[in-house]
Design a protein around this motif. Structure first.
Motif, PDB file in Angstrom:
ATOM      1  N   CYS A  49       0.816  -1.205   0.000  1.00 45.21           N
ATOM      2  CA  CYS A  49       0.000   0.000   0.000  1.00 45.21           C
ATOM      3  C   CYS A  49       0.851   1.257   0.000  1.00 45.21           C
ATOM      4  O   CYS A  49       2.046   1.223   0.309  1.00 45.21           O
ATOM      5  CB  CYS A  49      -0.925   0.014   1.238  1.00 45.21           C
ATOM      6  N   THR A  50       0.196   2.352  -0.369  1.00 39.84           N
ATOM      7  CA  THR A  50       0.770   3.683  -0.168  1.00 39.84           C
ATOM      8  C   THR A  50      -0.110   4.404   0.839  1.00 39.84           C
ATOM      9  O   THR A  50      -1.308   4.101   0.967  1.00 39.84           O
ATOM     10  CB  THR A  50       0.811   4.488  -1.479  1.00 39.84           C
ATOM     11  N   VAL A  51       0.487   5.349   1.558  1.00 39.44           N
ATOM     12  CA  VAL A  51      -0.245   6.050   2.610  1.00 39.44           C
ATOM     13  C   VAL A  51       0.021   7.549   2.471  1.00 39.44           C
ATOM     14  O   VAL A  51       1.180   7.969   2.367  1.00 39.44           O
ATOM     15  CB  VAL A  51       0.191   5.570   4.024  1.00 39.44           C
ATOM     16  N   ASP A  52      -1.050   8.325   2.509  1.00 40.24           N
ATOM     17  CA  ASP A  52      -0.932   9.779   2.426  1.00 40.24           C
ATOM     18  C   ASP A  52      -1.704  10.422   3.573  1.00 40.24           C
ATOM     19  O   ASP A  52      -2.888  10.112   3.777  1.00 40.24           O
ATOM     20  CB  ASP A  52      -1.471  10.283   1.086  1.00 40.24           C
ATOM     21  N   TYR A  53      -1.023  11.281   4.303  1.00 41.49           N
ATOM     22  CA  TYR A  53      -1.649  12.013   5.400  1.00 41.49           C
ATOM     23  C   TYR A  53      -1.782  13.477   5.010  1.00 41.49           C
ATOM     24  O   TYR A  53      -0.843  14.080   4.453  1.00 41.49           O
ATOM     25  CB  TYR A  53      -0.811  11.904   6.677  1.00 41.49           C
ATOM     26  N   ALA A  54      -2.942  14.066   5.301  1.00 39.22           N
ATOM     27  CA  ALA A  54      -3.166  15.495   5.071  1.00 39.22           C
ATOM     28  C   ALA A  54      -3.826  16.068   6.308  1.00 39.22           C
ATOM     29  O   ALA A  54      -4.839  15.553   6.785  1.00 39.22           O
ATOM     30  CB  ALA A  54      -4.046  15.717   3.841  1.00 39.22           C
ATOM     31  N   GLY A  55      -3.234  17.130   6.838  1.00 37.76           N
ATOM     32  CA  GLY A  55      -3.761  17.773   8.039  1.00 37.76           C
ATOM     33  C   GLY A  55      -2.922  18.966   8.389  1.00 37.76           C
ATOM     34  O   GLY A  55      -2.779  19.899   7.595  1.00 37.76           O
ATOM     35  N   ARG A  56      -2.329  18.926   9.580  1.00 35.68           N
ATOM     36  CA  ARG A  56      -1.450  20.018   9.991  1.00 35.68           C
ATOM     37  C   ARG A  56      -0.217  20.120   9.100  1.00 35.68           C
ATOM     38  O   ARG A  56       0.416  21.159   8.990  1.00 35.68           O
ATOM     39  CB  ARG A  56      -1.036  19.820  11.451  1.00 35.68           C
ATOM     40  N   LEU A  57       0.123  18.990   8.471  1.00 42.00           N
ATOM     41  CA  LEU A  57       1.192  18.924   7.468  1.00 42.00           C
ATOM     42  C   LEU A  57       0.813  17.815   6.505  1.00 42.00           C
ATOM     43  O   LEU A  57      -0.280  17.268   6.598  1.00 42.00           O
ATOM     44  CB  LEU A  57       2.551  18.672   8.146  1.00 42.00           C
ATOM     45  N   THR A  58       1.684  17.496   5.586  1.00 43.14           N
ATOM     46  CA  THR A  58       1.426  16.382   4.684  1.00 43.14           C
ATOM     47  C   THR A  58       2.576  15.388   4.791  1.00 43.14           C
ATOM     48  O   THR A  58       3.719  15.767   5.071  1.00 43.14           O
ATOM     49  CB  THR A  58       1.288  16.855   3.229  1.00 43.14           C
ATOM     50  N   THR A  65      -6.947  13.707   7.370  1.00 43.30           N
ATOM     51  CA  THR A  65      -7.263  12.493   6.627  1.00 43.30           C
ATOM     52  C   THR A  65      -6.024  11.623   6.436  1.00 43.30           C
ATOM     53  O   THR A  65      -4.915  12.128   6.271  1.00 43.30           O
ATOM     54  CB  THR A  65      -7.861  12.805   5.239  1.00 43.30           C
ATOM     55  N   LEU A  66      -6.272  10.340   6.476  1.00 42.27           N
ATOM     56  CA  LEU A  66      -5.257   9.342   6.186  1.00 42.27           C
ATOM     57  C   LEU A  66      -5.813   8.503   5.039  1.00 42.27           C
ATOM     58  O   LEU A  66      -6.826   7.810   5.214  1.00 42.27           O
ATOM     59  CB  LEU A  66      -4.990   8.478   7.424  1.00 42.27           C
ATOM     60  N   THR A  67      -5.181   8.591   3.887  1.00 41.13           N
ATOM     61  CA  THR A  67      -5.650   7.855   2.714  1.00 41.13           C
ATOM     62  C   THR A  67      -4.702   6.698   2.450  1.00 41.13           C
ATOM     63  O   THR A  67      -3.509   6.897   2.200  1.00 41.13           O
ATOM     64  CB  THR A  67      -5.716   8.763   1.479  1.00 41.13           C
ATOM     65  N   ILE A  68      -5.239   5.484   2.532  1.00 38.12           N
ATOM     66  CA  ILE A  68      -4.431   4.277   2.357  1.00 38.12           C
ATOM     67  C   ILE A  68      -4.898   3.589   1.073  1.00 38.12           C
ATOM     68  O   ILE A  68      -6.050   3.137   0.983  1.00 38.12           O
ATOM     69  CB  ILE A  68      -4.567   3.328   3.556  1.00 38.12           C
ATOM     70  N   THR A  69      -4.021   3.531   0.103  1.00 38.48           N
ATOM     71  CA  THR A  69      -4.338   2.878  -1.166  1.00 38.48           C
ATOM     72  C   THR A  69      -3.757   1.475  -1.144  1.00 38.48           C
ATOM     73  O   THR A  69      -2.532   1.296  -1.160  1.00 38.48           O
ATOM     74  CB  THR A  69      -3.770   3.672  -2.351  1.00 38.48           C
ATOM     75  N   LYS A 126       5.931   1.100  17.428  1.00 38.89           N
ATOM     76  CA  LYS A 126       5.562   2.411  16.888  1.00 38.89           C
ATOM     77  C   LYS A 126       5.075   2.291  15.448  1.00 38.89           C
ATOM     78  O   LYS A 126       5.759   1.719  14.597  1.00 38.89           O
ATOM     79  CB  LYS A 126       6.758   3.363  16.953  1.00 38.89           C
ATOM     80  N   PRO A 127       3.917   2.861  15.135  1.00 36.68           N
ATOM     81  CA  PRO A 127       3.433   2.832  13.759  1.00 36.68           C
ATOM     82  C   PRO A 127       4.140   3.859  12.888  1.00 36.68           C
ATOM     83  O   PRO A 127       4.711   4.833  13.377  1.00 36.68           O
ATOM     84  CB  PRO A 127       1.942   3.185  13.913  1.00 36.68           C
ATOM     85  N   LEU A 128       4.091   3.641  11.583  1.00 36.98           N
ATOM     86  CA  LEU A 128       4.624   4.603  10.623  1.00 36.98           C
ATOM     87  C   LEU A 128       3.708   5.824  10.533  1.00 36.98           C
ATOM     88  O   LEU A 128       4.165   6.951  10.385  1.00 36.98           O
ATOM     89  CB  LEU A 128       4.752   3.962   9.244  1.00 36.98           C
ATOM     90  N   ASN A 129       2.419   5.562  10.606  1.00 36.68           N
ATOM     91  CA  ASN A 129       1.416   6.615  10.630  1.00 36.68           C
ATOM     92  C   ASN A 129       0.156   6.043  11.266  1.00 36.68           C
ATOM     93  O   ASN A 129      -0.020   4.818  11.302  1.00 36.68           O
ATOM     94  CB  ASN A 129       1.107   7.153   9.222  1.00 36.68           C
TER      95      ASN A 129
END
Length: 225
Positions: A8-17, A78-82, A45-48
């Motif tokens: 998977c790929t993971v994208d976080y968007a919020g206070r930063l990206t 948001t955390l988008t996990i593809t 510890k998780p990666l995200n």
């Protein structure tokens, strides 16, 4: 708990990206709603991750993706996990966990220090454990060798919050003419430097507790002072 092993790929968007490129990872979805992404290192510890309260939406993937997870919290992060390839997907009912029982928790430290209150000073006596106040009980109320009142707050890890808590107790206790003046002792197995500075500034004595010594076990190092 749901366990998913997927490329998977993971994208976080919020206070930063933040972006995690494609790799094989473990995805955990817990009963409390939390979602975390783990690699096969970093210990626990998780990666995200996304802490509850949050909401997971699953949609079919487009092109080469097997599925897309969108995790959103009340702060609109948001955390988008593809998920490109799913190798394992299972759910398990773990039930209610009884919690970790630690050796040397605050209640046990309080019991031990009450039994060995003389370690705080020669001629000291215990008045009462869990001495009540309007905002909660003080761990120990003692008398020093001069008969003065001393309130003792006990923690495993001494931090600023504990000093603030003891300060509030002392303000109330010093209003009682039968107890005043009341001195304070902040006792812990470890005391953070910031907490020690704050306590000293407020006239509160800090004591580092040696748990083994309190249990009567010989120690190579003298730590109670």
């Amino acid at each position: 708990m749901r366990l998913v092993i997927a490329r998977c790929t993971v994208d976080y968007a919020g206070r930063l990206t933040a972006h995690l490129p494609s790799a094989l990872r473990l995805l955990l979805v817990k009963a409390d709603g939390s979602v975390s992404v783990h690699a096969d290192d970093r210990a626990y510890k998780p990666l995200n991750w996304m802490s509850p309260p949050c909401w997971l939406t699953e949609e079919p993937g487009a092109d080469d993706a097997a599925a897309i997870w969108t995790v959103r919290n009340k702060a609109d992060e948001t955390l988008t996990i593809t998920l490109e390839e799913i190798q394992h997907d299972s759910s398990h009912e773990l039930g209610v966990d009884p919690g970790l029982v630690k050796d040397g928790v605050e209640a046990h430290l309080q019991e031990l220090l009450a039994e060995h209150v003389h370690t705080l000073g020669d001629g000291w006596t215990l008045v009462r454990r869990e001495f009540p106040t309007a905002i909660g009980p003080v761990d120990l109320l003692c008398r020093d060798h001069d008969g003065g009142s001393v309130a003792v707050e006990i923690k495993r890890r001494g931090e600023i919050d504990g000093v603030e808590q003891l300060t509030r107790y002392l303000e109330l206790l010093n209003r009682d003419p039968l107890l005043a003046p009341v001195q304070g002792i902040f006792a812990a197995q470890q005391i953070k430097p910031q907490a020690r500075v704050l306590a000293t500034d407020r006239g509160i004595r800090c004591v580092t507790l040696d748990y083994d010594a309190l249990r009567g076990i010989e120690s190579d190092e003298f730590r109670l002072f």
